[in-house]
Motif scaffolding. Structure first.
Motif, PDB file in Angstrom:
ATOM      1  N   VAL A  79       0.847  -1.196   0.000  1.00  0.00           N
ATOM      2  CA  VAL A  79       0.000   0.000   0.000  1.00  0.00           C
ATOM      3  C   VAL A  79       0.878   1.240   0.000  1.00  0.00           C
ATOM      4  N   THR A  80       0.326   2.336  -0.515  1.00  0.00           N
ATOM      5  CA  THR A  80       1.069   3.592  -0.554  1.00  0.00           C
ATOM      6  C   THR A  80       1.191   4.205   0.834  1.00  0.00           C
ATOM      7  N   ASP A  81       0.134   4.101   1.631  1.00  0.00           N
ATOM      8  CA  ASP A  81       0.095   4.710   2.964  1.00  0.00           C
ATOM      9  C   ASP A  81      -0.624   3.747   3.904  1.00  0.00           C
ATOM     10  N   PRO A 100      -0.434  -0.112  12.783  1.00  0.00           N
ATOM     11  CA  PRO A 100       0.807   0.082  12.027  1.00  0.00           C
ATOM     12  C   PRO A 100       2.035   0.165  12.931  1.00  0.00           C
ATOM     13  N   LEU A 101       3.070  -0.518  12.506  1.00  0.00           N
ATOM     14  CA  LEU A 101       4.349  -0.457  13.208  1.00  0.00           C
ATOM     15  C   LEU A 101       5.459  -0.417  12.168  1.00  0.00           C
ATOM     16  N   VAL A 102       6.575   0.158  12.572  1.00  0.00           N
ATOM     17  CA  VAL A 102       7.706   0.344  11.662  1.00  0.00           C
ATOM     18  C   VAL A 102       8.640  -0.852  11.744  1.00  0.00           C
ATOM     19  N   ILE A 103       9.054  -1.349  10.580  1.00  0.00           N
ATOM     20  CA  ILE A 103      10.082  -2.378  10.489  1.00  0.00           C
ATOM     21  C   ILE A 103      11.356  -1.658  10.054  1.00  0.00           C
ATOM     22  N   PRO A 104      12.318  -1.489  10.936  1.00  0.00           N
ATOM     23  CA  PRO A 104      13.507  -0.681  10.620  1.00  0.00           C
ATOM     24  C   PRO A 104      14.165  -1.083   9.308  1.00  0.00           C
ATOM     25  N   GLY A 105      14.393  -0.092   8.468  1.00  0.00           N
ATOM     26  CA  GLY A 105      15.080  -0.304   7.213  1.00  0.00           C
ATOM     27  C   GLY A 105      14.218  -0.817   6.079  1.00  0.00           C
ATOM     28  N   LEU A 106      12.976  -1.209   6.366  1.00  0.00           N
ATOM     29  CA  LEU A 106      12.138  -1.805   5.337  1.00  0.00           C
ATOM     30  C   LEU A 106      10.866  -1.014   5.050  1.00  0.00           C
ATOM     31  N   GLY A 107      10.103  -0.662   6.101  1.00  0.00           N
ATOM     32  CA  GLY A 107       8.841   0.031   5.887  1.00  0.00           C
ATOM     33  C   GLY A 107       7.945  -0.086   7.098  1.00  0.00           C
ATOM     34  N   SER A 108       6.651  -0.022   6.863  1.00  0.00           N
ATOM     35  CA  SER A 108       5.668  -0.135   7.942  1.00  0.00           C
ATOM     36  C   SER A 108       4.653  -1.206   7.582  1.00  0.00           C
ATOM     37  N   MET A 109       4.118  -1.873   8.592  1.00  0.00           N
ATOM     38  CA  MET A 109       3.156  -2.943   8.353  1.00  0.00           C
ATOM     39  C   MET A 109       2.002  -2.854   9.335  1.00  0.00           C
ATOM     40  N   PHE A 126       9.670   1.288   2.011  1.00  0.00           N
ATOM     41  CA  PHE A 126      10.420   2.521   1.801  1.00  0.00           C
ATOM     42  C   PHE A 126      10.828   2.682   0.342  1.00  0.00           C
ATOM     43  N   GLN A 127      10.853   1.573  -0.422  1.00  0.00           N
ATOM     44  CA  GLN A 127      11.236   1.610  -1.823  1.00  0.00           C
ATOM     45  C   GLN A 127      10.229   0.821  -2.650  1.00  0.00           C
TER      46      GLN A 127
END
Length: 256
Positions: A79-81, A100-109, A126-127
């Motif tokens: 998803v975009t957001d 939602p929680l942040v996965i360091p270096g990867l994004g949020s889930m 993030f990419q």
């Protein structure tokens, strides 16, 4: 170079929640040729990274015995957001199982449920992700949602996550829609209300070289056969359970 594509709430990842990480490693490594990598820190976290030919293809997460959640494969949609998607989920009758929680270096889930309760993950990377699709033995090739509340769930995915559904078949006996058309389809929605023994929820499909040999091997390794191999337009497929009961499907793509 593989093309990059923007998130559009299509399946992008699967992971396995399992009460036996070591047992899952043995089962899937022999079945699919996967390699589990787990250093001391990952082991302490109950987490393992899983690779195929040097590429990470999934991960295993230890299931807490007190969670009362069955072992299962989880599908994730990009998803975009993720925060906006979670808000839209609540707005249109869904549930939020994991904020939602942040996965360091990867994004949020996050983990959400549709109005019928079927859970699915959301991932905001993030990419951008690669758009290449592989039919190599042991790779994920398809994800579909089985539901007994087709109209309600289809409406939810349309308005909450922006899906544009195209009918493959639209009869009472067999109702199946895809997100995207033809070769551009990226996920399926299957009405199982006429199939009383079918289990609702997301199902992941993995490519295999020979469906019958894979089913026989799965049984030798302690797995179960839920649906015997059978031919379809998309290839020869079967539904299996691993050694702790987590269900998944295999498909032998047709020869070109």
């Amino acid at each position: 170079m593989p093309a990059k594509k923007d998130p559009r709430a299509e399946p992008c990842w699967v992971d396995l929640l399992t009460s036996d990480v070591d047992g899952a490693s043995k089962f899937y490594s022999e079945l699919f040729g996967w390699e589990m990598r787990q250093d001391e820190e990952l082991r302490d976290q109950g987490y393992a990274e899983v690779y195929l030919d040097g590429q990470m293809v999934t991960d295993f997460i230890a299931n807490d015995p007190d969670s009362e959640v069955p072992d299962a494969w989880t599908t994730y949609l990009n998803v975009t957001d993720v925060h906006a998607a979670v808000y839209a989920t609540k707005l249109h009758g869904g549930s939020v199982y994991l904020k939602p929680l942040v996965i360091p270096g990867l994004g949020s889930m996050a983990i959400i449920g549709d109005p019928a309760g079927a859970g699915v993950g959301l991932f905001q990377g993030f990419q951008a992700t690669d758009s290449t699709v592989s039919l190599k033995h042991g790779t994920r090739v398809w994800n579909e949602l089985h539901t007994k509340h087709f109209d309600t769930v289809a409406g939810f995915y349309r308005v909450a996550l922006g899906w544009c559904l195209s009918p493959v078949s639209d009869t009472d006996e067999f109702r199946y829609h895809t997100y995207g058309q033809g070769s551009e389809a990226v996920a399926g929605l299957f009405d199982i209300s006429s199939y009383p023994d079918s289990k609702a929820g997301w199902r992941a499909y993995f490519a295999v070289q020979d469906a019958d040999e894979t089913v026989a091997l799965a049984e030798q390794l302690g797995g179960t056969v839920i649906h015997e191999p059978h031919d379809s337009y998309f290839g020869r497929m079967a539904v299996l359970g691993d050694t702790t009961g987590a269900e998944f499907a295999i498909i032998q793509p047709p020869q070109k």
